[in-house]
Design a protein around this motif. Structure first.
Motif, PDB file in Angstrom:
ATOM      1  N   ILE A  87       0.851  -1.185   0.000  1.00 37.63           N
ATOM      2  CA  ILE A  87       0.000   0.000   0.000  1.00 37.63           C
ATOM      3  C   ILE A  87       0.889   1.237   0.000  1.00 37.63           C
ATOM      4  O   ILE A  87       1.859   1.318   0.758  1.00 37.63           O
ATOM      5  CB  ILE A  87      -0.912   0.016   1.245  1.00 37.63           C
ATOM      6  N   LEU A 105       0.905   4.992   1.018  1.00 40.50           N
ATOM      7  CA  LEU A 105       0.183   5.943   1.857  1.00 40.50           C
ATOM      8  C   LEU A 105       0.723   7.341   1.592  1.00 40.50           C
ATOM      9  O   LEU A 105       1.934   7.569   1.635  1.00 40.50           O
ATOM     10  CB  LEU A 105       0.355   5.609   3.338  1.00 40.50           C
ATOM     11  N   GLU A 142      -4.633   6.933  -0.263  1.00 42.02           N
ATOM     12  CA  GLU A 142      -4.046   5.612  -0.072  1.00 42.02           C
ATOM     13  C   GLU A 142      -4.249   4.855  -1.374  1.00 42.02           C
ATOM     14  O   GLU A 142      -5.330   4.891  -1.947  1.00 42.02           O
ATOM     15  CB  GLU A 142      -4.713   4.832   1.065  1.00 42.02           C
TER      16      GLU A 142
END
Length: 122
Positions: A75, A77, A82
């Protein structure tokens, strides 16, 4: 007589300082054993979700690798968003498993392999 009192004061100060430093070291060790200093909190064996790794890219963005039920999710961020970059990735232990090398069939027997020392021409 005055020098003895002065030396006694310094010795008490050093012993007290060492005792306080020892208590700080013990408190930090206990906090780490309990998992209090990590971003994930307490770590248990039966957990299905874990934070594997965090890699800061710059001041506003970082990559986070999260493992959920033996599946890795990468992921990105950011400050306002996100983004799921990869999902369903194989954990590193499975990715590093040795793969079998295919055997040469009969049609490859006559060809020379340039990567083998015996098949190189001098």
């Amino acid at each position: 007589m005055g020098a003895d009192v002065l030396n006694d004061g310094y010795i008490r100060f050093v012993v007290g300082l060492l005792a306080v430093l020892a208590m700080i070291v013990v408190a930090v060790w206990i906090a780490k054993r309990l998992g209090l200093g990590t971003t994930t909190g307490f770590r248990g064996k039966g957990r299905r979700l874990s934070l594997v790794e965090v890699m800061p890219l710059d001041q506003k963005r970082k990559l986070v690798l999260v493992r959920h039920d033996e599946t890795d999710h990468l992921i990105l961020l950011g400050a306002a968003h996100e983004t799921l970059l990869s999902s369903g990735a194989v954990p590193i232990a499975a990715a590093l498993a040795p793969t079998p090398i295919p055997e040469r069939d009969a049609s490859d027997k006559g060809r020379k392999n340039p990567f083998l020392a015996a098949d190189r021409e001098a």
